[in-house]
Write an enzyme that holds these catalytic residues in place. Structure first.
Site, mmCIF file in Angstrom:
data_model
loop_
_atom_site.group_PDB
_atom_site.id
_atom_site.type_symbol
_atom_site.label_atom_id
_atom_site.label_comp_id
_atom_site.label_asym_id
_atom_site.label_seq_id
_atom_site.Cartn_x
_atom_site.Cartn_y
_atom_site.Cartn_z
ATOM 1 N N LYS A 80 0.847 -1.207 0.000
ATOM 2 C CA LYS A 80 0.000 0.000 0.000
ATOM 3 C C LYS A 80 0.877 1.251 0.000
ATOM 4 O O LYS A 80 1.923 1.277 0.673
ATOM 5 C CB LYS A 80 -0.908 -0.036 1.238
ATOM 6 C CG LYS A 80 -1.975 1.036 1.291
ATOM 7 C CD LYS A 80 -2.880 0.828 2.510
ATOM 8 C CE LYS A 80 -3.966 1.882 2.614
ATOM 9 N NZ LYS A 80 -4.842 1.680 3.789
ATOM 10 N N SER A 155 -9.729 1.562 2.795
ATOM 11 C CA SER A 155 -8.864 2.323 1.915
ATOM 12 C C SER A 155 -7.792 1.498 1.208
ATOM 13 O O SER A 155 -7.200 1.976 0.250
ATOM 14 C CB SER A 155 -8.202 3.435 2.715
ATOM 15 O OG SER A 155 -7.385 2.884 3.730
ATOM 16 N N SER A 179 -9.943 -0.708 7.038
ATOM 17 C CA SER A 179 -9.343 -0.575 5.710
ATOM 18 C C SER A 179 -8.597 -1.785 5.160
ATOM 19 O O SER A 179 -8.215 -1.786 3.993
ATOM 20 C CB SER A 179 -8.407 0.624 5.674
ATOM 21 O OG SER A 179 -9.169 1.787 5.504
HETATM 22 N N1 GLN Z 1 -13.223 3.720 6.124
HETATM 23 C C1 GLN Z 1 -12.769 4.197 7.391
HETATM 24 C C2 GLN Z 1 -12.503 5.667 7.293
HETATM 25 O O1 GLN Z 1 -12.799 6.225 6.301
HETATM 26 C C3 GLN Z 1 -11.555 3.445 7.804
HETATM 27 C C4 GLN Z 1 -10.319 3.866 7.137
HETATM 28 C C5 GLN Z 1 -9.126 3.051 7.496
HETATM 29 O O2 GLN Z 1 -9.242 1.995 8.130
HETATM 30 N N2 GLN Z 1 -7.948 3.556 7.136
HETATM 31 O O3 GLN Z 1 -12.007 6.277 8.190
#
Ligand code: GLN
Length: 495
Positions: A80, A155, A179
């Site tokens: 990532k 994400s 994420s």
């Molecule tokens: N979707 C969640 C957010 O928007 C989690 C994001 C993540 O785990 N980095 O904060």
């Protein structure tokens, strides 16, 4: 042509030792395939062919010289783009870091390098990991390999899509509120969010430091266990990393009496609003595990309904302080401005996307004097209650099972205009981060229909979901072995 489909870490390692292929050949094959396939998927932000091929050749030379190869030697991985690899870009999918090249290796990367893993490239994500669909990337959209009109989740959407589309054997992602698990579930792969502190965060671009964890995204639970084993451990560069003694290696599920574990089903996770496919998929996984003799018990996590609200106060508060460092002077954003305030205005205004700006503002607001007690301090108290809910149920059960997301992968564009509906995708994953627990998302699969394993009543042998559905196992802190153990057990008896 060599086949990259179905190539797991385990299978690759065996193939290498049996001289079915060389690490160089497989790495080259991956790049040939990615060149074509990624036009359709858009999983990678950057590819690093020369470096990868040169690392792969070193593995082949070491093997030819009779060296013992570690389990990850030559394994092509996707990383990532918020995890630093020295000398390579690390944009976090933000214009703010468009020209930035990492000055050092993240601890997880140093550990992977020492096992001679190969890095194919850096994957797309929501900007600074804020989002659930990878649509917040400043650079490109990533498509779900199972349906190109749908999001891969986020994400870590690029990492999950790369693994699902056979463009990497495995990947690393980060998980602050879901994420790793949500994109794994949407893409039909496995995603492990380790216990807070189990894996060093040094060299991961910070989003919300009390919630962030790095973890593996893989094709099998077995591979997730292999990767987790390598990346975990105390690190002097991360004061929040824990000195937990996992033993030499995580116990093999064969050796553990998995059937003695009791699994809790939280009633708050099986509420109205769950899509039928998810409901059916998760029931299918429960029935498969029941038919193997695992015990289940209904439990209650009464503060679940407050988790999302607490998260959307604590997370932006931490985001607003972590992202203050992007002042437009450091990290190579070049601007021609005369005054300091002009530099700030230009860079923060143009460098950050809409969602990131929204969270920085929210965070600054909840931390401001006069509002701090009403919002931030209160959210911390709620966080404690959520943690206590889990502590209480772990007196009765060993592992918790539930859905990962309320729906399967949604359509691209479906939720971009409505941030709240996007936030709701993480309703079952966020409590785990608030409590610092380990959790894994595993694709629902079917049990081969043999007379030996007769189905209990109500058991549908093959729901054939058109989109992948994941189920989630949550464990006690530092009990990754329980969820990985049940997961591997499940994996062995399903197809
Ligand atoms: N979707 C969640 C957010 O928007 C989690 C994001 C993540 O785990 N980095 O904060």
């Amino acid at each position: 042509m060599l086949t990259l489909h179905g190539l797991t870490i385990k299978r690759f390692h065996d193939g290498l030792l049996n001289k079915e292929f060389s690490a160089f050949e497989i790495t080259k094959e991956f790049f040939d395939y990615i060149q074509d396939k990624d036009k359709e998927i858009g999983a990678y932000l950057s590819l690093h062919k020369d470096e990868a091929l040169s690392e792969a050749s070193k593995v082949d030379v070491a093997f030819a010289e009779g060296e013992n190869l570690p389990a990850l030697a030559g394994v092509p991985l996707a990383i990532k783009d918020n995890i630093l690899i020295e000398g390579l870009p690390a944009t976090a999918a933000s214009k703010m870091l468009k020209n930035y090249k990492a000055a050092y290796d993240a601890t997880v990367i140093s550990k992977l390098k020492s096992t001679q893993a190969v890095f194919l490239g850096k994957t797309n994500m929501d900007e600074f990991a804020m989002g659930s669909s990878t649509e917040n990337s400043a650079f490109q959209k990533t498509k779900n390999p199972h349906d190109l009109e749908r999001v891969p989740g986020g994400s870590s959407g690029g990492s999950a899509a790369a693994v699902a589309a056979h463009m990497a054997i495995a990947a690393l992602g980060t998980d602050t509120g879901g994420s790793i698990r949500e994109p794994a579930s949407f893409c039909g792969v496995v995603g492990l969010k380790p216990t807070y502190g189990a894996v060093s965060r040094y060299g991961a671009i910070a989003m919300a430091s009390s919630l962030d964890q790095i973890g593996p995204i893989t094709k099998t639970v077995e591979d997730a266990a292999i990767l987790f084993d390598i990346i975990r451990g105390k690190d002097d560069f991360d004061a929040t990393s824990a000195d937990h003694d996992y033993g030499e290696k995580l116990p093999d599920p064969e050796l553990r009496d998995i059937k003695k574990l009791t699994i809790g089903l939280p009633k708050e996770y099986f509420i109205g609003g769950l899509a039928k496919e998810v409901q059916d998929g998760v029931s299918h996984a429960i029935n498969s595990l029941k038919s193997l003799g695992l015990n289940f018990k209904e439990i209650s996590l009464p503060h679940t309904k407050y988790a999302l609200s607490a998260y959307y106060i604590i997370m932006p508060a931490e985001v607003s302080s972590n992202l203050a460092r992007y002042d437009g002077i450091r990290y190579s954003r070049n601007v021609n401005s005369k005054t300091l305030s002009e530099i700030y205005f230009k860079n923060k205004g143009q460098g950050f996307g809409e969602e990131v700006r929204r969270r920085i503002m929210l965070g600054a607001y909840v931390l401001s004097s006069g509002y701090y007690d009403a919002y931030y301090a209160k959210a911390q108290k709620v966080r404690r209650l959520i943690k206590e809910d889990f502590d209480n149920v772990f007196n009765e059960v060993d592992v918790i099972l539930g859905p990962v997301t309320p729906t399967p992968a949604f359509k691209i564009g479906e939720k971009t205009k409505d941030p709240l509906s996007m936030y709701l995708s993480d309703i079952f994953t966020i409590p785990v981060n608030l409590a610092g627990l380990p959790a894994i998302s595993i694709p629902v699969r079917t049990i081969p229909h043999t007379p030996k394993r007769a189905s209990p009543s109500g058991f549908s042998p093959d729901p054939k979901p058109s989109l992948p559905i994941g189920f989630q196992l949550i464990g006690r802190p530092f009990h990754e072995a329980d969820i990985l153990g049940i997961g591997q057990y499940y994996e062995r008896i399903t197809t």
